[in-house]
Structures are given as structure tokens and as C-alpha cells.
Design a protein around this motif. Structure first.
Motif, PDB file in Angstrom:
ATOM      1  N   LEU A  16      49.353  42.933  45.741  1.00 35.51           N
ATOM      2  CA  LEU A  16      48.109  42.174  45.873  1.00 35.51           C
ATOM      3  C   LEU A  16      47.517  42.486  47.240  1.00 35.51           C
ATOM      4  O   LEU A  16      48.213  42.423  48.257  1.00 35.51           O
ATOM      5  CB  LEU A  16      48.361  40.672  45.746  1.00 35.51           C
ATOM      6  CG  LEU A  16      47.129  39.771  45.866  1.00 35.51           C
ATOM      7  CD1 LEU A  16      46.174  40.012  44.697  1.00 35.51           C
ATOM      8  CD2 LEU A  16      47.540  38.305  45.905  1.00 35.51           C
ATOM      9  N   GLY A  68      47.655  44.071  52.243  1.00 31.96           N
ATOM     10  CA  GLY A  68      48.283  43.241  51.221  1.00 31.96           C
ATOM     11  C   GLY A  68      49.790  43.290  51.278  1.00 31.96           C
ATOM     12  O   GLY A  68      50.398  43.735  52.256  1.00 31.96           O
ATOM     13  N   LEU A  82      41.736  47.413  52.631  1.00 28.63           N
ATOM     14  CA  LEU A  82      42.519  46.254  52.212  1.00 28.63           C
ATOM     15  C   LEU A  82      43.854  46.207  52.938  1.00 28.63           C
ATOM     16  O   LEU A  82      44.419  47.233  53.316  1.00 28.63           O
ATOM     17  CB  LEU A  82      42.797  46.296  50.704  1.00 28.63           C
ATOM     18  CG  LEU A  82      41.625  46.380  49.745  1.00 28.63           C
ATOM     19  CD1 LEU A  82      41.401  47.823  49.328  1.00 28.63           C
ATOM     20  CD2 LEU A  82      41.874  45.526  48.506  1.00 28.63           C
ATOM     21  N   ASP A 116      40.535  44.380  39.596  1.00 25.01           N
ATOM     22  CA  ASP A 116      39.900  44.247  40.905  1.00 25.01           C
ATOM     23  C   ASP A 116      38.653  43.393  40.824  1.00 25.01           C
ATOM     24  O   ASP A 116      38.096  43.156  39.738  1.00 25.01           O
ATOM     25  CB  ASP A 116      39.554  45.626  41.473  1.00 25.01           C
ATOM     26  CG  ASP A 116      38.589  46.386  40.575  1.00 25.01           C
ATOM     27  OD1 ASP A 116      37.389  46.117  40.641  1.00 25.01           O
ATOM     28  OD2 ASP A 116      39.056  47.231  39.782  1.00 25.01           O
ATOM     29  N   TYR A 117      38.207  42.931  41.997  1.00 28.13           N
ATOM     30  CA  TYR A 117      36.998  42.109  42.127  1.00 28.13           C
ATOM     31  C   TYR A 117      36.300  42.484  43.422  1.00 28.13           C
ATOM     32  O   TYR A 117      36.931  42.523  44.485  1.00 28.13           O
ATOM     33  CB  TYR A 117      37.359  40.627  42.133  1.00 28.13           C
ATOM     34  CG  TYR A 117      36.198  39.697  42.401  1.00 28.13           C
ATOM     35  CD1 TYR A 117      35.442  39.187  41.356  1.00 28.13           C
ATOM     36  CD2 TYR A 117      35.868  39.328  43.708  1.00 28.13           C
ATOM     37  CE1 TYR A 117      34.373  38.333  41.602  1.00 28.13           C
ATOM     38  CE2 TYR A 117      34.804  38.476  43.959  1.00 28.13           C
ATOM     39  CZ  TYR A 117      34.056  37.986  42.901  1.00 28.13           C
ATOM     40  OH  TYR A 117      33.010  37.141  43.142  1.00 28.13           O
ATOM     41  N   ARG A 118      34.998  42.786  43.343  1.00 22.54           N
ATOM     42  CA  ARG A 118      34.191  43.089  44.528  1.00 22.54           C
ATOM     43  C   ARG A 118      32.870  42.335  44.438  1.00 22.54           C
ATOM     44  O   ARG A 118      32.342  42.145  43.339  1.00 22.54           O
ATOM     45  CB  ARG A 118      33.917  44.596  44.641  1.00 22.54           C
ATOM     46  CG  ARG A 118      35.134  45.437  44.990  1.00 22.54           C
ATOM     47  CD  ARG A 118      34.822  46.920  44.864  1.00 22.54           C
ATOM     48  NE  ARG A 118      35.899  47.765  45.340  1.00 22.54           N
ATOM     49  CZ  ARG A 118      36.969  48.103  44.617  1.00 22.54           C
ATOM     50  NH1 ARG A 118      37.088  47.641  43.372  1.00 22.54           N
ATOM     51  NH2 ARG A 118      37.905  48.872  45.134  1.00 22.54           N
ATOM     52  N   ALA A 125      43.680  42.347  49.776  1.00 24.19           N
ATOM     53  CA  ALA A 125      42.340  41.804  49.975  1.00 24.19           C
ATOM     54  C   ALA A 125      41.762  42.389  51.250  1.00 24.19           C
ATOM     55  O   ALA A 125      42.493  42.822  52.146  1.00 24.19           O
ATOM     56  CB  ALA A 125      42.380  40.274  50.047  1.00 24.19           C
ATOM     57  N   PRO A 184      33.534  40.766  50.061  1.00 25.02           N
ATOM     58  CA  PRO A 184      34.986  40.736  49.869  1.00 25.02           C
ATOM     59  C   PRO A 184      35.437  41.623  48.712  1.00 25.02           C
ATOM     60  O   PRO A 184      34.664  41.969  47.822  1.00 25.02           O
ATOM     61  CB  PRO A 184      35.249  39.262  49.533  1.00 25.02           C
ATOM     62  CG  PRO A 184      33.989  38.819  48.849  1.00 25.02           C
ATOM     63  CD  PRO A 184      32.871  39.558  49.544  1.00 25.02           C
ATOM     64  N   VAL A 198      39.211  42.101  46.275  1.00 23.50           N
ATOM     65  CA  VAL A 198      40.583  41.691  45.954  1.00 23.50           C
ATOM     66  C   VAL A 198      41.092  42.615  44.851  1.00 23.50           C
ATOM     67  O   VAL A 198      40.386  42.860  43.866  1.00 23.50           O
ATOM     68  CB  VAL A 198      40.665  40.226  45.491  1.00 23.50           C
ATOM     69  CG1 VAL A 198      42.107  39.854  45.141  1.00 23.50           C
ATOM     70  CG2 VAL A 198      40.126  39.291  46.562  1.00 23.50           C
TER      71      VAL A 198
END
Length: 368
Positions: free
Chosen positions: A37, A233, A231, A88-90, A39, A67, A69
Motif C-alpha cells: 500500500l 508505502g 509514493l 489505484d486512485y488519483r 500514497a 493525492p 493511493v
């Protein structure tokens, strides 16, 4: 660029304390199941609009750093290759419209998310680092680009174009990173990564207000969607060997130290991979190390004289790391292993230069 620099500095400051307990040796390639994980910050390059005829126009949306993640489940094959499935998330907020033909402002958010399949390679045997294990990889998958009130408008607020649409597209990425393991938690490690993510063209539904009360529905195609993410993590490897518990003090006087035991592991020409016979010898050495009291285990790599001295030095070190990784898989604590590569020096069979001598292509395991 100043915002991106601030993200880089902040990420480095966060990662620094996590590396205090890192091992001072090059960790072996990942073996077995792991999860990770991360970020950090995501920089989205200007997104260009595509006009009629498929040509990219000069008009573009500029955005702010947002951000990112990324979570992943992967499996290491033990030979440096890892297969990974990620989600993923942007998110980025548009801040300005550029080259619209009139002074344009912009607003709204673009959110990207979706699955990716990655193939990565641990560069442990190729790039020696004292405290970290570098890796690189590529990925392909699908990403949804969601527009939340994405709009552009002139100083007079007309024309006003707005979109609240979501479109999916083929995605691809490149990954460069490094992992820093913890000395007393070999299953857990810190990761630092740079990721480049690109999306194919997307065609969004839009509503254009060209005058008060006059709304025209249409579509607008967006071109390049290039993301640069940094990132930090954590990664947990379920296949990492546990740390050996400290030995309980003996109530009686320690016996005299036993003589060192030596095992020879031979390799094919110009290879650093273990044969079945070689694995059996490494397993025998690992099993015997549990039956004696040792202070350290030396893993010394050698080559024949068929290559250049510089190449042979690197090849002997790769052979040593391969044997050390196999010892760890067989239950030997990594902290007890000392790896050295001597290249074509210390020949077992004396030869001249450029000779492929099988007895010289070896790794010697010494249990002291």
C-alpha cells in the motif's frame, strides 16, 4: 514545479525515519505472496482537447498536484520476477484553461481509478545497493476518468462548458522503485516509488452555455492524460523467512569452537542460476548449520577466466547472492550471511586466461 518539489521533499522526509532500521545488506528477491500500500502526490500534465478530424488543439486544461493511493497484491517467483494486480486512485483539480482563444478560467476535479496488471523485476542481483533493493516494471490495465463539474469559461462567463461524465480507457504505466526492509521485521519493508501512468483518448458528454438560457449538448474528446506520481508505502511479504530467535545462554561452559565446514556449489558457464544438484548442496549446508554453533556463514563467489576481470567480479557476486537467497529460503537467518565476490581470483584449478574451467565456476559456503 515548486509544488512538485515540495511533494518530493515531504516524501523524502517521511521516508527517512522508516529506513533507520533497514538492513545493511542487499535483500534477496521476493518469494511468495505479498501485499503493498502506497500514497503520495500526483502531478497531471496539461490535458489537451482534440478537435474535429482527430487533431490535438492547443487548448488545454492545467491542474494542481493531487493525492494518489495505490494498493496491490502480488506474487514473487523467487528469480526476481514479480506479478502484481493493483487498484489505484488519483485526483487532480483543474485550475486554468490555456490557449482557448480567449482568457479562460477552469475548475472541477478529474478522478481516475481502476485495475492494473504489472510485471516487475527485482534488480537486486544487477544493481548492488547497501540498504535498499531497487526494482522496475511495466503495467497495463483499465482506468476510469471521472469528471466532477469540470468546466471552462471566459471572463464574461460565456461561453461556459461543463461536464459531469465518466469514461473508461486503456491505461499503461512504468514503475521505478526501491524497497528498504526492516532488520527485525523481515516480512515488512518500506517502499519508495515513481510511477508514470498514461491513458488513451476519452470522449466526454458536455453541456455548453453560449448565452443566458441557451444550452447546447455535445461531446468533447480529451487527449493525453499523463500522470507522474511519487509514493511512499509499506509492503508485507508472507513468504519472507522469520527472524531466528536469540539463543538462550548455556549454563555450562561453551565448548571449543568447531572447525569450519565448507561446501562447494558449481555453476554452468556464464550462469548464476542454481541447478537441482546445486540446490541440494545448499540445502545440505543450511540443514547442517542448524546442528552446529556458528558465528557466521561466508558465501564466496568465483568464476573461471573466460570473461573480463570486471565482468567476472560482477558474475561471482551474482552467484554469491543467488546462493545466499537459497540459504535464506532454507531457513538460514539473512543477518548471519556474509557475501563476497572474488571473480577469477583464487582459482581452484590453475589455468591461463580465457579458459572455461568448470571447477572454477563455483560458490563456496563456509560455516564458521
Amino acid at each position: 514545479m515548486m509544488k512538485l518539489r515540495n511533494v518530493l521533499v515531504a516524501t523524502t522526509m517521511i521516508g527517512a525515519p522508516l529506513s533507520v532500521h533497514a538492513q545493511a545488506v542487499n535483500p534477496p528477491p521476493v518469494t511468495g505472496l505479498y501485499i503493498s500500500l502506497g500514497a503520495g502526490g500526483n502531478y497531471l500534465q496539461d490535458e489537451h482537447l482534440i478537435g474535429r478530424g482527430g487533431n490535438t488543439s492547443d487548448a488545454a486544461f492545467r491542474s494542481r498536484i493531487g493525492p494518489v493511493v495505490v494498493g496491490a497484491v502480488g506474487y514473487g517467483l523467487g528469480n526476481g520476477i514479480r506479478l502484481e494486480f493493483e487498484g489505484d486512485y488519483r485526483q487532480n483539480r483543474f485550475s486554468e484553461g490555456r490557449n482557448f482563444g480567449y482568457p479562460a478560467a477552469a475548475g472541477g476535479n478529474e478522478i481516475k481509478y481502476g485495475p492494473m496488471f504489472n510485471v516487475l523485476y527485482d534488480l537486486t542481483g544487477l544493481i548492488p545497493f547497501p540498504y535498499a533493493a531497487p526494482y522496475a516494471g511495466v503495467g497495463v490495465g483499465w482506468q476510469w476518468g471521472q469528471f466532477n463539474s469540470v468546466h471552462s469559461y471566459s471572463s464574461a462567463r460565456y461561453p461556459l462548458t461543463n461536464s459531469d461524465d465518466t469514461r473508461g480507457a486503456l491505461a499503461y504505466q512504468a514503475i521505478i522503485g526501491a524497497v528498504i526492509p526492516f532488520q527485525f521485521l523481515p516480512n515488512l519493508a518500506t517502499t519508495i516509488e515513481y510511477r508514470f501512468l498514461g491513458l488513451a483518448d476519452r470522449n466526454y458528454d458536455t453541456a455548453a452555455t453560449i448565452a443566458p438560457g441557451v444550452v447546447v449538448d455535445g461531446k468533447q474528446k480529451f487527449g493525453n492524460d499523463f500522470n507522474h506520481s511519487l509514493l511512499i508505502g509499506l509492503r508485507y511479504n508472507f513468504g519472507a523467512p522469520p527472524v531466528a530467535p536469540p539463543s538462550a545462554p548455556s549454563p555450562v561452559a561453551a565448548p571449543a569452537p568447531a572447525a569450519a565446514r565448507s561446501y562447494l556449489v558449481f555453476f554452468d558457464w556464464d550462469k548464476a542460476a542454481l541447478t537441482d544438484r546445486a540446490r541440494a548442496i545448499v540445502k545440505e549446508a543450511a540443514d547442517n548449520s542448524t546442528r552446529v554453533q556458528y558465528t557466521r556463514i561466508e558465501v564466496n563467489g568465483y568464476t573461471d577466466t573466460s570473461g573480463t576481470p570486471k565482468y567476472n567480479e560482477g558474475l561471482s557476486l551474482r552467484r554469491g547472492r543467488t546462493v545466499a537467497a537459497e540459504l535464506v529460503r532454507d531457513g538460514v537467518p539473512q543477518s548471519a550471511i556474509n557475501i563476497q565476490g572474488f571473480g577469477e581470483t583464487h582459482l581452484l584449478v590453475s589455468t591461463g586466461p580465457g579458459v572455461r574451467e568448470p571447477q572454477n565456476r563455483r560458490v563456496e559456503i563456509i560455516i564458521r
